[in-house]
Design a protein around this motif. Structure first.
Motif, PDB file in Angstrom:
ATOM      1  N   ARG A  51       0.814  -1.218   0.000  1.00 28.34           N
ATOM      2  CA  ARG A  51       0.000   0.000   0.000  1.00 28.34           C
ATOM      3  C   ARG A  51       0.851   1.273   0.000  1.00 28.34           C
ATOM      4  N   GLU A  52       2.141   1.155   0.326  1.00 31.41           N
ATOM      5  CA  GLU A  52       3.074   2.288   0.251  1.00 31.41           C
ATOM      6  C   GLU A  52       2.577   3.521   1.018  1.00 31.41           C
ATOM      7  N   GLY A  53       2.275   3.333   2.296  1.00 30.90           N
ATOM      8  CA  GLY A  53       1.885   4.452   3.146  1.00 30.90           C
ATOM      9  C   GLY A  53       0.404   4.713   3.216  1.00 30.90           C
ATOM     10  N   LYS A  54      -0.404   3.979   2.459  1.00 33.23           N
ATOM     11  CA  LYS A  54      -1.855   4.140   2.533  1.00 33.23           C
ATOM     12  C   LYS A  54      -2.436   3.152   3.544  1.00 33.23           C
ATOM     13  N   ILE A  55      -3.678   3.364   3.912  1.00 32.45           N
ATOM     14  CA  ILE A  55      -4.280   2.590   4.993  1.00 32.45           C
ATOM     15  C   ILE A  55      -4.613   1.173   4.534  1.00 32.45           C
ATOM     16  N   VAL A  56      -4.308   0.219   5.422  1.00 34.12           N
ATOM     17  CA  VAL A  56      -4.793  -1.156   5.273  1.00 34.12           C
ATOM     18  C   VAL A  56      -5.816  -1.369   6.380  1.00 34.12           C
ATOM     19  N   THR A  57      -7.040  -1.705   6.011  1.00 34.40           N
ATOM     20  CA  THR A  57      -8.097  -1.835   7.010  1.00 34.40           C
ATOM     21  C   THR A  57      -8.029  -3.192   7.698  1.00 34.40           C
ATOM     22  N   ARG A  58      -8.631  -3.282   8.855  1.00 36.60           N
ATOM     23  CA  ARG A  58      -8.679  -4.552   9.580  1.00 36.60           C
ATOM     24  C   ARG A  58      -9.489  -5.588   8.798  1.00 36.60           C
ATOM     25  N   GLU A  59     -10.503  -5.128   8.088  1.00 34.30           N
ATOM     26  CA  GLU A  59     -11.297  -6.046   7.277  1.00 34.30           C
ATOM     27  C   GLU A  59     -10.449  -6.677   6.177  1.00 34.30           C
ATOM     28  N   GLU A  60      -9.569  -5.869   5.564  1.00 37.26           N
ATOM     29  CA  GLU A  60      -8.683  -6.399   4.521  1.00 37.26           C
ATOM     30  C   GLU A  60      -7.685  -7.396   5.094  1.00 37.26           C
ATOM     31  N   ILE A  61      -7.196  -7.124   6.287  1.00 35.41           N
ATOM     32  CA  ILE A  61      -6.282  -8.071   6.939  1.00 35.41           C
ATOM     33  C   ILE A  61      -7.000  -9.384   7.213  1.00 35.41           C
ATOM     34  N   LYS A  62      -8.214  -9.295   7.704  1.00 37.35           N
ATOM     35  CA  LYS A  62      -8.992 -10.513   7.995  1.00 37.35           C
ATOM     36  C   LYS A  62      -9.195 -11.338   6.726  1.00 37.35           C
ATOM     37  N   ASN A  63      -9.548 -10.659   5.629  1.00 37.96           N
ATOM     38  CA  ASN A  63      -9.799 -11.382   4.379  1.00 37.96           C
ATOM     39  C   ASN A  63      -8.529 -12.008   3.814  1.00 37.96           C
ATOM     40  N   ARG A  64      -7.370 -11.367   4.010  1.00 41.05           N
ATOM     41  CA  ARG A  64      -6.113 -11.919   3.500  1.00 41.05           C
ATOM     42  C   ARG A  64      -5.661 -13.133   4.311  1.00 41.05           C
ATOM     43  N   LEU A  65      -5.866 -13.087   5.633  1.00 36.80           N
ATOM     44  CA  LEU A  65      -5.266 -14.115   6.495  1.00 36.80           C
ATOM     45  C   LEU A  65      -6.176 -15.303   6.763  1.00 36.80           C
ATOM     46  N   TRP A  66      -7.494 -15.098   6.721  1.00 32.93           N
ATOM     47  CA  TRP A  66      -8.380 -16.186   7.122  1.00 32.93           C
ATOM     48  C   TRP A  66      -9.547 -16.318   6.145  1.00 32.93           C
ATOM     49  N   SER A  67     -10.010 -17.525   5.996  1.00 33.96           N
ATOM     50  CA  SER A  67     -11.202 -17.753   5.179  1.00 33.96           C
ATOM     51  C   SER A  67     -12.438 -17.412   5.994  1.00 33.96           C
ATOM     52  N   ASN A  68     -13.560 -17.275   5.304  1.00 37.97           N
ATOM     53  CA  ASN A  68     -14.788 -16.845   5.977  1.00 37.97           C
ATOM     54  C   ASN A  68     -15.317 -17.878   6.966  1.00 37.97           C
ATOM     55  N   ASP A  69     -14.961 -19.163   6.722  1.00 31.94           N
ATOM     56  CA  ASP A  69     -15.497 -20.193   7.619  1.00 31.94           C
ATOM     57  C   ASP A  69     -14.571 -20.496   8.796  1.00 31.94           C
ATOM     58  N   THR A  70     -13.502 -19.707   8.946  1.00 30.07           N
ATOM     59  CA  THR A  70     -12.611 -19.907  10.088  1.00 30.07           C
ATOM     60  C   THR A  70     -13.305 -19.430  11.362  1.00 30.07           C
ATOM     61  N   ILE A  71     -13.241 -20.240  12.379  1.00 33.44           N
ATOM     62  CA  ILE A  71     -13.930 -19.895  13.634  1.00 33.44           C
ATOM     63  C   ILE A  71     -12.881 -19.427  14.639  1.00 33.44           C
ATOM     64  N   ILE A  72     -12.640 -18.125  14.666  1.00 31.85           N
ATOM     65  CA  ILE A  72     -11.700 -17.533  15.630  1.00 31.85           C
ATOM     66  C   ILE A  72     -12.222 -16.155  16.007  1.00 31.85           C
ATOM     67  N   ASP A  73     -11.616 -15.570  17.020  1.00 27.61           N
ATOM     68  CA  ASP A  73     -11.887 -14.178  17.386  1.00 27.61           C
ATOM     69  C   ASP A  73     -10.964 -13.303  16.527  1.00 27.61           C
ATOM     70  N   PHE A  74     -11.536 -12.763  15.404  1.00 27.91           N
ATOM     71  CA  PHE A  74     -10.703 -12.036  14.451  1.00 27.91           C
ATOM     72  C   PHE A  74     -10.034 -10.817  15.087  1.00 27.91           C
ATOM     73  N   ASP A  75     -10.792 -10.054  15.881  1.00 28.65           N
ATOM     74  CA  ASP A  75     -10.220  -8.842  16.474  1.00 28.65           C
ATOM     75  C   ASP A  75      -9.008  -9.166  17.337  1.00 28.65           C
ATOM     76  N   GLN A  76      -9.153 -10.196  18.168  1.00 28.61           N
ATOM     77  CA  GLN A  76      -8.045 -10.572  19.047  1.00 28.61           C
ATOM     78  C   GLN A  76      -6.860 -11.073  18.241  1.00 28.61           C
ATOM     79  N   SER A  77      -7.121 -11.835  17.172  1.00 31.04           N
ATOM     80  CA  SER A  77      -6.031 -12.381  16.360  1.00 31.04           C
ATOM     81  C   SER A  77      -5.297 -11.281  15.609  1.00 31.04           C
ATOM     82  N   ILE A  78      -6.059 -10.302  15.071  1.00 30.91           N
ATOM     83  CA  ILE A  78      -5.405  -9.181  14.380  1.00 30.91           C
ATOM     84  C   ILE A  78      -4.562  -8.374  15.364  1.00 30.91           C
ATOM     85  N   ASN A  79      -5.100  -8.140  16.557  1.00 36.05           N
ATOM     86  CA  ASN A  79      -4.337  -7.401  17.567  1.00 36.05           C
ATOM     87  C   ASN A  79      -3.039  -8.114  17.895  1.00 36.05           C
TER      88      ASN A  79
END
Length: 768
Positions: A51-79
């Motif tokens: 992104r070269e200095g632009k914002i990466v959203t938490r939603e984008e991080i979630k979509n890159r790292l985990w599939s939709n059917d993954t059962i985890i606490d996304f907020d805690q994992s991103i933190n």
């Protein structure tokens, strides 16, 4: 044979291999020491790099790292992932250098990204293999053209990113002292002050203030006179979490001079940008320093439109005379060290060397102001205003503010200038605090307090903390004032200004223990404390004690002008208390002395209140003619004196009419008489005219604004006058309460004070 790109990038102090996930610190003792990032940590870092200095959203991080059917606490994992990434980069969430958190939005990479050259030995692509015969020549030409274009694009991208540095608005820069390698000592002071003026003219750069610089030297156990060499500047940079250091040097080069200016990384000392030049003549040094600095500003990422706008030639904005700059720099150093008297001859020497040095005229005006010689401020400040077109845009705005505020007194114009200045320089603490002072003088203490709070946050120092406390006291926001004083104490700030604000707060809150402690500790040290105690004693009806303290203060002072204001204020307080003989004795003494404008207006009001109306009218007319444009003179001081005269002449209607236009300025801080005096005189006029309800509303203003009326006799007298207004309205129960509040404040008053005797007699009648 061509090579494919290696996929390596550099940001800040790190190299990252985008193909392997290996992270290397270029500051590490062993440069070959690499860390293999965990997959999730690497993927987040890669997203930030892409992104070269632009914002990466938490939603984008979630979509890159985990599939939709993954059962985890996304907020805690991103933190947890962000925390691990910060740990790998040695970063801090509170003081980030690499990963910035943007609340509720996401994250961004703060350092600029540099695309590194390919590593020798990386896998080659064989482009010499024979293509199919029928399309051979056209395919080969196309392939060669594409490869050449890609190669050129890669080189272009590399050059762009190699030179790209981006500064955030909050990134602070530490300015080192010049490395003078010549035998000419004048370069030391002259070029240090010249470079600071050059870099401060643009809002793009955010230089660390001199107050913060000197404070950090103290933390490093170094005296304030320490030369800030590059290594010391880097230590200051690290201590203050600044972004970079800018250093410059000048050296003999035969019959010429060689000059360099560099931006350095705080931690590693690596050169981020550099400019250099050779100078043939000594009188061209200041000019060439300005040219070099502008070229460096461009490399630091300043936009072209900003470079074009904020680019006053340095020798014009300051002076081509190195000796004039040196003299001004020495004067400024003494001024900032608290010795304006010693600064004046150095400033005057600078003007002799260069009569067009506008900034030094400002210095002369401000030094006289600091010494209380306000009548000597006008001429040099006016001359600086006349020369303002020579200045940088920032200094031009400051010159206009000083002229409108201190010479013509046109506070509406001063306000307009400061509003424009803050739009251009939103982080400048001086524009913030000057706007706060202007609003305070315009009778808007709450807005002033808001701005002073912001000033203290932008530049946390003992001075700005004391001003934030003072403005909040004036706004009667005592909790906020207490908070700033507590923060100052936690940071171990301890100055006379802070102790005075603690004293004011203690007085308003009737904290006798704190009052006694400060009075006892400072009584034999500070003339200001003694005079404040004198004012407090008179405020509570103890005039004999107040007289002794004023005499003590006069013995402590070496300057007769130091006691002029206490003398005329004491005359006015005696007049309000009905002590006409004592008031007139002080008035006669004051009339024989030399008084500045604000003191003459206090004397004029005292003369009016003690019945000497002709002399009061003469002084009011004199000041009005001197300052026909002055907001405070024309809208507050003169109308109040003239209304007090009408009151003495038993014409309350005329007094009320004269004070109609002062209502919006009732809460003003005037540098003369304050304490809501227009409201007090207006209330007395309503009382005399028989309008108890309107009178009560005016006196209630004084009671509700204890932060403005603290320490002055109209504060407690407003309660007595409120009781009289309530009695006039037939509300005897409320009147008794108001009388009791006044008599409680004056419980230790001198028994022969006329207004005290009157109050006791009236209260006795009410009780019957």
């Amino acid at each position: 044979m061509e090579t494919i790109p290696s996929g390596r990038v550099r940001f800040g102090a790190f190299d990252l291999d985008l193909s392997t996930g290996e992270l290397r610190s270029i500051d590490a003792p062993n440069p070959n020491n690499k860390v293999l990032l965990r997959e999730q940590v690497f993927q987040v870092l890669r997203m930030l790099v892409e992104r070269e200095g632009k914002i990466v959203t938490r939603e984008e991080i979630k979509n890159r790292l985990w599939s939709n059917d993954t059962i985890i606490d996304f907020d805690q994992s991103i933190n947890a992932t962000i925390k691990a990434l910060r740990r790998a980069l040695g970063d801090s969430a509170n003081n980030p250098r690499n990963i910035e958190t943007l609340g509720r939005r996401g994250y961004r990479l703060m350092p600029a990204i540099e695309y590194l050259k390919p590593v020798p030995g990386s896998a080659p692509i064989d482009v010499t293999a024979e293509p199919p015969p029928r399309r051979g020549r056209s395919w080969r030409a196309l392939a060669t053209g594409v490869l050449l274009a890609v190669g050129a694009l890669s080189v272009w991208r590399y050059e762009v990113y190699r030179h790209r540095i981006t500064l955030a608005p909050t990134d602070t820069i530490v300015l080192a002292d010049i490395d003078n390698r010549t035998n000419d000592p004048v370069f030391d002071d002259a070029l240090n002050i010249a470079l600071r003026y050059e870099l401060e003219q643009t809002p793009y750069l955010n230089l660390l203030g001199l107050d913060k610089t000197y404070a950090t030297l103290g933390q490093l156990k170094l005296p304030p006179t320490t030369k800030i060499a590059t290594e010391i500047a880097r230590q200051i940079c690290s201590k203050t979490n600044s972004k970079m250091v800018i250093s410059d040097s000048i050296a003999d080069a035969g019959n010429r001079y060689h000059m360099e200016i560099s931006a350095l990384d705080c931690g590693s000392g690596a050169t981020l940008a550099k400019e250099r030049t050779d100078i043939s003549e000594r009188n061209q040094v200041v000019h060439e320093l300005g040219v070099l600095a502008v070229r460096l500003r461009k490399k630091l990422g300043e936009p072209a439109e900003s470079l074009a706008r904020f680019n006053q030639p340095l020798e014009k904005a300051t002076s081509a005379s190195l000796e004039a700059l040196q003299s001004g720099a020495e004067g400024t150093r003494l001024f900032l060290a608290g010795n304006p008297q010693a600064a004046l001859p150095l400033y005057e020497r600078g003007i002799e060397l260069d009569p067009d040095l506008a900034l030094t005229y400002e210095g002369i005006g401000l030094a006289n102001g600091a010494l209380g010689h306000y009548d000597l401020m006008a001429a040099p400040v006016t001359r600086a205003y006349q020369l303002r077109d020579r200045m940088t845009e920032k200094d031009r705005l400051n010159a206009e503010y000083l002229y409108y505020n201190g010479v013509t007194g046109q506070l509406d114009k001063a306000y307009s200038v400061l509003a424009r200045a803050l739009a251009l320089f939103p982080r400048d603490v001086f524009f913030h605090t000057n706007l706060a002072h202007t609003l305070l003088r315009l009778g808007q203490p709450r807005r002033a307090a808001d701005l002073e709070d912001e000033t203290a946050r932008l530049g946390p120092s003992s001075l700005y903390f004391s001003w934030a406390a003072r403005e909040n006291i004036c706004a009667s926001r005592l909790n906020e004032a207490r908070s700033w004083l507590a923060q100052a104490q936690a940071l171990k700030f301890d100055t006379l200004d802070l102790r005075i604000e603690r004293l004011r707060l203690a007085f308003i809150e009737s904290d006798g223990d704190t009052l006694a402690r400060i009075f006892d500790d400072e009584a034999h040290v500070s003339n200001r404390i003694v005079l404040l105690r004198e004012q407090f004693e008179a405020q509570q009806g103890r005039f004999d004690s107040a007289d002794r303290l004023r005499l003590q203060a006069s013995k402590l002072s070496s300057d007769p002008e130091d006691i002029s204001r206490p003398l005329v204020l004491s005359a006015l307080q005696n007049a309000e208390a009905g002590r006409a003989i004592q008031a007139r004795k002080m008035e006669e003494q004051a009339l024989r002395g030399k008084l500045e404008r604000g003191q003459r207006m206090i004397l004029a009001l005292s003369l009016a209140r003690s019945g000497r109306t002709e002399e009061a009218e003469r002084l009011a007319d004199e000041v009005s003619q001197e300052a026909p444009l002055d907001t405070i003179v024309q809208k507050y001081l003169v109308p109040t004196v003239r209304a007090a005269i009408k009151l003495q002449q038993h014409d309350p209607g005329a007094a009320i009419d004269l004070l109609r236009g002062t209502v919006q300025y009732d809460l003003a801080y005037t540098l003369s008489f304050d304490y809501l005096y227009p409201a007090y005189i207006r209330g007395l006029a309503y009382l005399e005219s028989g309008d108890g309800r309107s009178a009560a509303a005016e006196f209630q203003k004084l009671i509700d604004n204890s932060g403005i009326c603290w320490g002055y006799i109209t504060g407690p007298l407003a309660r007595l006058q409120l009781g009289r207004a309530q009695r006039l309205m037939g509300d005897n129960a409320s009147a008794r309460k108001s009388y009791e509040e006044f008599l409680n404040i004056w419980k230790d008053a001198d028994p022969d004070v006329p207004v005290y005797r009157e109050a006791k007699a009236e209260y006795a009648q009410l009780k019957q």
